[in-house]
Scaffold this motif. Structure first.
Motif, PDB file in Angstrom:
ATOM      1  N   SER A  71       7.020  -1.568  21.395  1.00  0.00           N
ATOM      2  CA  SER A  71       6.580  -2.118  20.109  1.00  0.00           C
ATOM      3  C   SER A  71       7.832  -2.610  19.375  1.00  0.00           C
ATOM      4  O   SER A  71       8.590  -1.810  18.819  1.00  0.00           O
ATOM      5  CB  SER A  71       5.866  -1.054  19.282  1.00  0.00           C
ATOM      6  OG  SER A  71       6.690   0.090  19.201  1.00  0.00           O
ATOM      7  N   PRO A  72       8.075  -3.912  19.432  1.00  0.00           N
ATOM      8  CA  PRO A  72       9.320  -4.425  18.820  1.00  0.00           C
ATOM      9  C   PRO A  72       9.297  -4.265  17.301  1.00  0.00           C
ATOM     10  O   PRO A  72       8.235  -4.225  16.676  1.00  0.00           O
ATOM     11  CB  PRO A  72       9.319  -5.884  19.214  1.00  0.00           C
ATOM     12  CG  PRO A  72       7.909  -6.232  19.426  1.00  0.00           C
ATOM     13  CD  PRO A  72       7.240  -4.986  19.926  1.00  0.00           C
ATOM     14  N   LEU A  73      10.490  -4.219  16.776  1.00  0.00           N
ATOM     15  CA  LEU A  73      10.662  -4.070  15.336  1.00  0.00           C
ATOM     16  C   LEU A  73      10.250  -5.364  14.640  1.00  0.00           C
ATOM     17  O   LEU A  73      10.710  -6.440  15.007  1.00  0.00           O
ATOM     18  CB  LEU A  73      12.148  -3.815  15.077  1.00  0.00           C
ATOM     19  CG  LEU A  73      12.560  -3.147  13.796  1.00  0.00           C
ATOM     20  CD1 LEU A  73      11.952  -1.757  13.727  1.00  0.00           C
ATOM     21  CD2 LEU A  73      14.076  -3.047  13.767  1.00  0.00           C
ATOM     22  N   GLU A  74       9.340  -5.252  13.683  1.00  0.00           N
ATOM     23  CA  GLU A  74       8.934  -6.469  12.963  1.00  0.00           C
ATOM     24  C   GLU A  74       9.464  -6.460  11.549  1.00  0.00           C
ATOM     25  O   GLU A  74      10.088  -7.425  11.110  1.00  0.00           O
ATOM     26  CB  GLU A  74       7.417  -6.611  12.980  1.00  0.00           C
ATOM     27  CG  GLU A  74       6.904  -6.935  14.366  1.00  0.00           C
ATOM     28  CD  GLU A  74       5.489  -7.431  14.354  1.00  0.00           C
ATOM     29  OE1 GLU A  74       4.901  -7.573  13.270  1.00  0.00           O
ATOM     30  OE2 GLU A  74       4.952  -7.690  15.434  1.00  0.00           O
ATOM     31  N   ILE A  75       9.189  -5.361  10.837  1.00  0.00           N
ATOM     32  CA  ILE A  75       9.763  -5.204   9.495  1.00  0.00           C
ATOM     33  C   ILE A  75      10.383  -3.807   9.454  1.00  0.00           C
ATOM     34  O   ILE A  75       9.643  -2.807   9.505  1.00  0.00           O
ATOM     35  CB  ILE A  75       8.699  -5.356   8.391  1.00  0.00           C
ATOM     36  CG1 ILE A  75       7.998  -6.708   8.533  1.00  0.00           C
ATOM     37  CG2 ILE A  75       9.354  -5.242   7.007  1.00  0.00           C
ATOM     38  CD1 ILE A  75       6.791  -6.851   7.642  1.00  0.00           C
ATOM     39  N   PRO A  76      11.684  -3.721   9.414  1.00  0.00           N
ATOM     40  CA  PRO A  76      12.314  -2.399   9.461  1.00  0.00           C
ATOM     41  C   PRO A  76      11.957  -1.559   8.244  1.00  0.00           C
ATOM     42  O   PRO A  76      11.658  -2.079   7.172  1.00  0.00           O
ATOM     43  CB  PRO A  76      13.805  -2.715   9.477  1.00  0.00           C
ATOM     44  CG  PRO A  76      13.899  -4.146   9.801  1.00  0.00           C
ATOM     45  CD  PRO A  76      12.659  -4.795   9.321  1.00  0.00           C
ATOM     46  N   ARG A  77      12.056  -0.244   8.476  1.00  0.00           N
ATOM     47  CA  ARG A  77      11.814   0.672   7.356  1.00  0.00           C
ATOM     48  C   ARG A  77      13.032   0.669   6.435  1.00  0.00           C
ATOM     49  O   ARG A  77      14.115   0.259   6.823  1.00  0.00           O
ATOM     50  CB  ARG A  77      11.597   2.100   7.890  1.00  0.00           C
ATOM     51  CG  ARG A  77      10.215   2.312   8.476  1.00  0.00           C
ATOM     52  CD  ARG A  77      10.039   3.769   8.823  1.00  0.00           C
ATOM     53  NE  ARG A  77      10.966   4.203   9.870  1.00  0.00           N
ATOM     54  CZ  ARG A  77      10.751   4.053  11.173  1.00  0.00           C
ATOM     55  NH1 ARG A  77       9.624   3.489  11.582  1.00  0.00           N
ATOM     56  NH2 ARG A  77      11.614   4.485  12.070  1.00  0.00           N
ATOM     57  N   ALA A  78      12.810   1.148   5.209  1.00  0.00           N
ATOM     58  CA  ALA A  78      13.949   1.275   4.295  1.00  0.00           C
ATOM     59  C   ALA A  78      13.922   2.680   3.725  1.00  0.00           C
ATOM     60  O   ALA A  78      12.841   3.171   3.381  1.00  0.00           O
ATOM     61  CB  ALA A  78      13.834   0.272   3.167  1.00  0.00           C
ATOM     62  N   ALA A 113      11.666  -8.696   0.889  1.00  0.00           N
ATOM     63  CA  ALA A 113      11.233  -7.696  -0.098  1.00  0.00           C
ATOM     64  C   ALA A 113      11.747  -6.322   0.293  1.00  0.00           C
ATOM     65  O   ALA A 113      12.191  -5.542  -0.549  1.00  0.00           O
ATOM     66  CB  ALA A 113       9.712  -7.691  -0.180  1.00  0.00           C
ATOM     67  N   ARG A 114      11.723  -6.015   1.602  1.00  0.00           N
ATOM     68  CA  ARG A 114      12.191  -4.720   2.073  1.00  0.00           C
ATOM     69  C   ARG A 114      13.706  -4.574   1.810  1.00  0.00           C
ATOM     70  O   ARG A 114      14.175  -3.532   1.372  1.00  0.00           O
ATOM     71  CB  ARG A 114      11.862  -4.583   3.581  1.00  0.00           C
ATOM     72  CG  ARG A 114      12.140  -3.220   4.171  1.00  0.00           C
ATOM     73  CD  ARG A 114      11.321  -2.101   3.512  1.00  0.00           C
ATOM     74  NE  ARG A 114       9.880  -2.272   3.539  1.00  0.00           N
ATOM     75  CZ  ARG A 114       9.073  -1.910   4.530  1.00  0.00           C
ATOM     76  NH1 ARG A 114       9.572  -1.382   5.613  1.00  0.00           N
ATOM     77  NH2 ARG A 114       7.780  -2.068   4.430  1.00  0.00           N
TER      78      ARG A 114
END
Lengths: 349, 370
Positions: free
Chosen positions: B20-27, B63-64
């Protein structure tokens, strides 16, 4: 009489009959006699054979022979002197100025305190753009012979354009009359053009230029490059402006006018200085003081002055060498002193 | 809008075998996310194709990065997602093709360019990313800003300047012309220390420029000590950030901190700039003026010879070659002052790209996320 003596006689005969070049038949005979003498292993004859060819117009052949001679007899000054002399007589003198310099420096190491070598080295270094060294050599030549008008000419020219010393303009203006009496060609009037222009004598400068190029026929193809070269140099001299650069009212003109970067940077710095004076406390926090600005202004002016002298000398002195040396090479044979330094004289004992 | 899927979306997927590739990284960004980004296990910007979802994902990424939970280094790390080690610029080229073909709206291109500016991508990444979008006529001016306004990384300011000069000519007579004149003049004043550019900057009608360009003009005037320039910088920065605060709440405090850095030590910066101007080779400029005077002023030497052609002596040609260096103004010998001015200019340009990105994204936000 040996082949070498025959060759020397022919060389001196062709030089005595010099008319915008050596006498063609005699210089060919001279070259053949030197060739015959060189077969006996005489280094002077090898140099003479190369010089004869160089004076006949075969600069490349002469250069090749002289480089061979310096490799074969590295301890003989004559070949180096000849190499330097012929390089300074080549049509593209600026291209060969560096070679002339090293050859004459080598000659000077082997035969120190010889006036004509010092003088030729001064000319070569000036044409190369090494003005400080050139000035020192010209002074050394004048110590050996204070009447050496060629050394005086180059010394004055460098003092004027590299040192900014306008008193040397008088030397340049007065020199041709004296030099002509000593049998020099009208090419020496070209130095007077620089002297007249520096003194603001514009009409006299034009007259001096006419005297320098007057001996050449108008529109004559072989002589046209010589005339045009002198005229181009004069045109560039005019761009440089009359009088002593960087003095009084000329300063603003010299730095490119009131809208130049120099003037505007100065104005911006002065405004900044005023702002600091008005609010010194804030400025001190940023470690800028009035003294820093004054010192930067002084350094900027000093650097600009030095740079303008350097660039001006590159333009004027090297341009002069480019115009003057081919004229001299056309109108005057090599001096007897130089031939003697090459060993191309007969010692009668 | 029906769009073809991009050709790289076939097995094996180029996301380096990630399930599952990274789409929007966590912050804030955790070590796993950072490692995934290093290994290429992520979907780059527009990696799933030129789709509306992708445009929204890019906005989410920004935004992230500017969210209240994001750590200070997040933007730098997230800018890696603009390109991909295997695909390179293919996703953005695909987007550019779609925009040119009319199958994707221009707004998506703006979103992509805005992300490059807002994520603080370096000069080379930004230039590589923006290059394909230069071919889209509607995006050309913005793409040119993305590609050409820079040079702090490798000290390629003169090349950036040359590109801006070309852009100024290209846009002559259009609405965007004045912007490129302003950008060119800013480079000329700040980095080449040419005072004629100061007049150009003062003459420009700043109110007619986009907010980021107006901010840059004010920054140039601030450097030379113009009254009120600092206030105008704040004003134009707020204007540029206006529409973005709802999606990127931390954008204002971050930019405010960077702005405060830029305007601190104003006297020292002005002094460094003046030192650079003083260190220029003024003698060389004087010699250029002499040679021009010699060649172009009428000349009578009082002889009957033919008129001389414009050719100079060899000595003059060599002297001119010595003094004619265009780079003399950029590489002044006072290295200490020069490097400080260059660093400041680099910081200004980084903020400029953020502001430009913010105003671009603010302008298309409604269109993309409704």
């Amino acid at each position: 009489m040996s082949a070498f003596d025959d060759a020397i006689d022919a060389l001196h005969e062709s030089i005595a009959g010099w008319n915008r070049g050596a006498v063609p038949g005699t210089i060919s005979r001279c070259a053949m006699c030197f060739d015959a003498a060189a077969k006996e292993g005489d280094p002077r004859a090898a140099v003479g054979a190369a010089v004869a060819r160089g004076l006949a117009g075969d600069h490349e052949g002469a250069r090749r022979r002289l480089l061979e001679a310096t490799a074969r007899w590295p301890e003989a000054a004559g070949a180096y002197v000849a190499l330097g002399m012929l390089a300074l007589r080549s049509p593209d003198v600026l291209a060969f100025a560096a070679e002339a310099s090293w050859a004459l420096i080598a000659a000077r190491s082997l035969a120190p305190a010889v006036g004509c070598i010092e003088r030729a080295l001064a000319v070569a270094l000036a044409a190369q753009g090494e003005f400080m060294g050139a000035l020192q050599c010209a002074r050394a030549a004048l110590v050996i012979d204070p009447d050496d008008e060629e050394a005086r000419l180059w010394s004055a020219l460098m003092r004027l354009y590299f040192g900014g010393d306008v008193t040397s303009a008088s030397v340049l203006v007065e020199l041709p009359t004296e030099a002509l009496l000593r049998g020099r060609s009208t090419a020496v009037w070209l130095g007077a053009v620089a002297g007249n222009y520096a003194r603001g004598e514009f009409h006299e400068a034009r007259v001096s230029l006419r005297k320098a190029i007057g001996v050449f026929k108008q529109g004559a193809t072989p002589e046209k490059p010589l005339v045009d070269s002198a005229r181009r140099w004069f045109r560039e001299l005019r761009g440089f402006g009359a009088g002593v650069p960087m003095t009084g009212e000329r300063w603003v003109y010299d730095v490119g006018g009131a809208q130049s970067e120099y003037v505007r940077t100065r104005a911006a710095m002065s405004a900044f200085r005023d702002a600091i004076v008005q609010s010194g406390g804030r400025a001190t926090a940023d470690v800028v003081t009035v003294l820093d600005i004054d010192s930067a202004l002084g350094a900027m002016e000093a650097r600009a002055r030095r740079g303008m002298l350097e660039y001006g000398a590159r333009l004027m002195v090297r341009g002069f060498a480019e115009a003057y040396l081919p004229m001299v090479a056309c109108l005057e044979p090599p001096s007897l002193e130089l031939l003697a330094a090459m060993g191309l004289v007969r010692l009668d004992g | 809008m029906t769009l073809l899927p991009p050709p790289w979306l076939v097995d094996p997927l180029p996301w380096h075998a990630a399930a599952s590739p990274l789409e929007i990284p966590r912050a804030p960004i955790d070590p796993e996310t950072e490692s995934a980004l290093h290994l290429g296990r992520y979907v780059p910007v527009f990696g799933w194709g030129a789709t509306e979802d992708e445009a929204r994902r890019v906005i989410a990424l920004v935004a992230r990065a500017y969210s209240t939970e994001a750590d200070p280094g997040a933007m730098g790390i997230l800018s890696a997602m603009l390109l991909h080690p295997t695909l390179g610029t293919r996703p953005v080229t695909w987007l550019a093709d779609a925009i040119r073909a009319g199958t994707a709206p221009t707004a998506w291109g703006k979103v992509a360019l805005a992300a490059a500016g807002l994520l603080g991508a370096g000069d080379s990444v930004r230039a590589e990313f923006g290059e394909p979008l230069l071919d889209c006529p509607a995006l050309r001016a913005d793409a040119l800003r993305t590609v050409a306004v820079g040079g702090a990384e490798q000290y390629t300011f003169p090349e950036a300047f040359a590109r801006l000069c070309a852009a100024e000519k290209e846009f002559a007579g259009t609405r965007g012309a004045e912007s490129f004149t302003a950008l060119r003049a800013w480079f000329e004043l700040v980095l080449a220390r040419r005072w004629a550019a100061l007049e150009t900057l003062r003459e420009i009608r700043v109110e007619s420029l986009p907010a980021a360009d107006a901010w840059l003009v004010s920054a140039g005037l601030f450097l030379v000590g113009d009254d009120g320039a600092k206030g105008r910088m704040t004003e134009y920065a707020s204007l540029a950030l206006e529409g973005l605060s709802p999606v990127a709440p931390r954008v204002v405090p971050i930019l405010a901190r960077e702005l405060a850095e830029l305007v601190s030590h104003s006297w020292a910066r002005r002094w460094d700039h003046l030192r650079c101007a003083a260190a220029k080779d003024h003698a060389a400029a004087a010699v250029r003026a002499w040679l021009s005077a010699a060649l172009y002023e009428p000349h009578d030497e009082g002889t009957d010879h033919d008129t001389l052609g414009p050719e100079m002596t060899k000595a003059a040609k060599e002297a001119r070659a010595l003094v004619g260096g265009f780079l003399l103004d950029w590489f002044v010998p006072d290295r200490e002052a020069r490097s400080r001015v260059d660093r400041w200019a680099g910081d200004v340009l980084r903020v400029y790209h953020r502001l430009h990105g913010a105003s671009m994204l603010g302008g298309v936000l409604d269109e993309v996320i409704g």
